[in-house]
Design a protein around this motif. Structure first.
Motif, mmCIF file in Angstrom:
data_model
loop_
_atom_site.group_PDB
_atom_site.id
_atom_site.type_symbol
_atom_site.label_atom_id
_atom_site.label_comp_id
_atom_site.label_asym_id
_atom_site.label_seq_id
_atom_site.Cartn_x
_atom_site.Cartn_y
_atom_site.Cartn_z
ATOM 1 N N ILE A 79 -5.351 -7.741 -3.616
ATOM 2 C CA ILE A 79 -6.100 -7.144 -2.512
ATOM 3 C C ILE A 79 -6.477 -5.724 -2.918
ATOM 4 C CG2 ILE A 79 -6.032 -6.451 -0.091
ATOM 5 C CD1 ILE A 79 -3.720 -8.539 0.209
ATOM 6 N N PHE A 80 -7.761 -5.429 -2.869
ATOM 7 C CA PHE A 80 -8.224 -4.083 -3.184
ATOM 8 C C PHE A 80 -8.386 -3.288 -1.892
ATOM 9 C CE2 PHE A 80 -9.570 -6.497 -6.841
ATOM 10 C CZ PHE A 80 -9.254 -5.652 -7.890
ATOM 11 N N TYR A 81 -7.983 -2.049 -1.919
ATOM 12 C CA TYR A 81 -8.158 -1.151 -0.787
ATOM 13 C C TYR A 81 -8.404 0.236 -1.349
ATOM 14 C CZ TYR A 81 -3.436 0.277 -1.828
ATOM 15 O OH TYR A 81 -2.327 0.755 -2.468
ATOM 16 N N GLN A 82 -8.981 1.110 -0.559
ATOM 17 C CA GLN A 82 -9.321 2.431 -1.074
ATOM 18 C C GLN A 82 -8.492 3.548 -0.448
ATOM 19 O OE1 GLN A 82 -13.470 3.293 -0.898
ATOM 20 N NE2 GLN A 82 -13.270 5.258 -1.897
ATOM 21 N N TYR A 83 -8.043 3.384 0.756
ATOM 22 C CA TYR A 83 -7.359 4.470 1.451
ATOM 23 C C TYR A 83 -5.939 4.059 1.816
ATOM 24 C CZ TYR A 83 -12.001 6.433 1.746
ATOM 25 O OH TYR A 83 -13.219 6.939 1.420
ATOM 26 N N ASN A 84 -5.033 5.039 1.821
ATOM 27 C CA ASN A 84 -3.628 4.776 2.147
ATOM 28 C C ASN A 84 -3.463 4.145 3.517
ATOM 29 O OD1 ASN A 84 -2.778 5.762 -0.308
ATOM 30 N ND2 ASN A 84 -2.229 7.771 0.498
ATOM 31 N N LYS A 85 -4.281 4.572 4.483
ATOM 32 C CA LYS A 85 -4.166 4.037 5.839
ATOM 33 C C LYS A 85 -4.399 2.522 5.834
ATOM 34 C CE LYS A 85 -3.284 6.038 9.018
ATOM 35 N NZ LYS A 85 -1.998 6.229 9.670
ATOM 36 N N VAL A 86 -5.347 2.071 5.027
ATOM 37 C CA VAL A 86 -5.623 0.634 4.918
ATOM 38 C C VAL A 86 -4.438 -0.071 4.274
ATOM 39 C CG1 VAL A 86 -7.162 -1.099 3.940
ATOM 40 C CG2 VAL A 86 -8.100 1.049 4.799
ATOM 41 N N CYS A 87 -3.882 0.530 3.234
ATOM 42 C CA CYS A 87 -2.713 -0.055 2.571
ATOM 43 C C CYS A 87 -1.548 -0.193 3.546
ATOM 44 C CB CYS A 87 -2.309 0.794 1.372
ATOM 45 S SG CYS A 87 -0.857 0.177 0.498
ATOM 46 N N GLU A 88 -1.272 0.866 4.291
ATOM 47 C CA GLU A 88 -0.184 0.830 5.278
ATOM 48 C C GLU A 88 -0.423 -0.271 6.305
ATOM 49 O OE1 GLU A 88 -0.203 4.797 6.830
ATOM 50 O OE2 GLU A 88 0.386 5.671 4.912
ATOM 51 N N HIS A 89 -1.667 -0.396 6.759
ATOM 52 C CA HIS A 89 -2.006 -1.436 7.735
ATOM 53 C C HIS A 89 -1.765 -2.830 7.141
ATOM 54 C CE1 HIS A 89 -4.143 -3.596 10.855
ATOM 55 N NE2 HIS A 89 -4.840 -4.190 9.907
ATOM 56 N N LEU A 90 -2.197 -3.054 5.900
ATOM 57 C CA LEU A 90 -2.020 -4.357 5.259
ATOM 58 C C LEU A 90 -0.543 -4.689 5.081
ATOM 59 C CD1 LEU A 90 -4.813 -4.163 2.542
ATOM 60 C CD2 LEU A 90 -4.798 -5.602 4.586
ATOM 61 N N ILE A 91 0.239 -3.720 4.668
ATOM 62 C CA ILE A 91 1.667 -3.958 4.477
ATOM 63 C C ILE A 91 2.329 -4.346 5.795
ATOM 64 C CG2 ILE A 91 3.871 -2.821 3.949
ATOM 65 C CD1 ILE A 91 2.314 -1.268 1.742
ATOM 66 N N LYS A 92 2.036 -3.613 6.857
ATOM 67 C CA LYS A 92 2.622 -3.936 8.167
ATOM 68 C C LYS A 92 2.215 -5.336 8.611
ATOM 69 C CE LYS A 92 2.722 0.793 9.851
ATOM 70 N NZ LYS A 92 2.071 1.766 10.753
ATOM 71 N N MET A 93 0.948 -5.669 8.425
ATOM 72 C CA MET A 93 0.439 -6.960 8.868
ATOM 73 C C MET A 93 1.099 -8.101 8.087
ATOM 74 S SD MET A 93 -3.397 -8.428 8.739
ATOM 75 C CE MET A 93 -3.315 -8.476 6.964
ATOM 76 N N ILE A 94 1.225 -7.956 6.789
ATOM 77 C CA ILE A 94 1.784 -9.013 5.955
ATOM 78 C C ILE A 94 3.273 -9.180 6.209
ATOM 79 C CG2 ILE A 94 2.292 -9.652 3.563
ATOM 80 C CD1 ILE A 94 -0.466 -8.439 2.848
ATOM 81 N N GLN A 95 3.981 -8.115 6.514
ATOM 82 C CA GLN A 95 5.421 -8.184 6.732
ATOM 83 C C GLN A 95 5.800 -8.770 8.086
ATOM 84 O OE1 GLN A 95 6.717 -4.189 5.888
ATOM 85 N NE2 GLN A 95 6.940 -4.617 3.713
ATOM 86 N N CYS A 96 4.842 -8.860 9.007
ATOM 87 C CA CYS A 96 5.147 -9.412 10.340
ATOM 88 C C CYS A 96 5.363 -10.896 10.299
ATOM 89 C CB CYS A 96 4.016 -9.102 11.323
ATOM 90 S SG CYS A 96 3.930 -7.357 11.751
#
Length: 96
Positions: A79-96
């Protein structure tokens, strides 16, 4: 190396999210926001908190299909992302 499949997805965003993004554009154009990167990071904040639902659903669908074995032996999805905020969002979403 496994086969590579590339997919580009385009999504519509809600009217309220579009309004929020437009307000950031207006603030930049009027000089309330000094640097373009500041405006872009603010836009990513909006998208990470309210505008990513269609993308989130698509990603979760891909991960679910992978876990069911629909892609054969493919275990990794990059998964490519450009900003830390997007990365944090993806991590939270995947861990749920």
């Amino acid at each position: 190396m496994p086969d590579l499949t590339v997919s580009h997805e385009f999504f519509n965003i809600s009217a309220s999210t579009r309004w929020d993004l437009d307000m950031i554009d207006d603030a930049y154009e009027s000089g309330k926001i000094e640097f373009p990167i500041q405006a872009r990071m603010m836009q990513e904040e909006v998208l990470a908190t309210s505008g990513y639902a269609p993308k989130d659903l698509r990603l979760l669908n891909l991960l679910t299909r992978r876990d069911k074995g629909e892609f054969g032996q493919i275990l990794l999805i990059l998964i490519f992302y450009q900003y830390n905020k997007v990365c944090e969002h993806l991590i939270k979403m995947i861990q749920c």
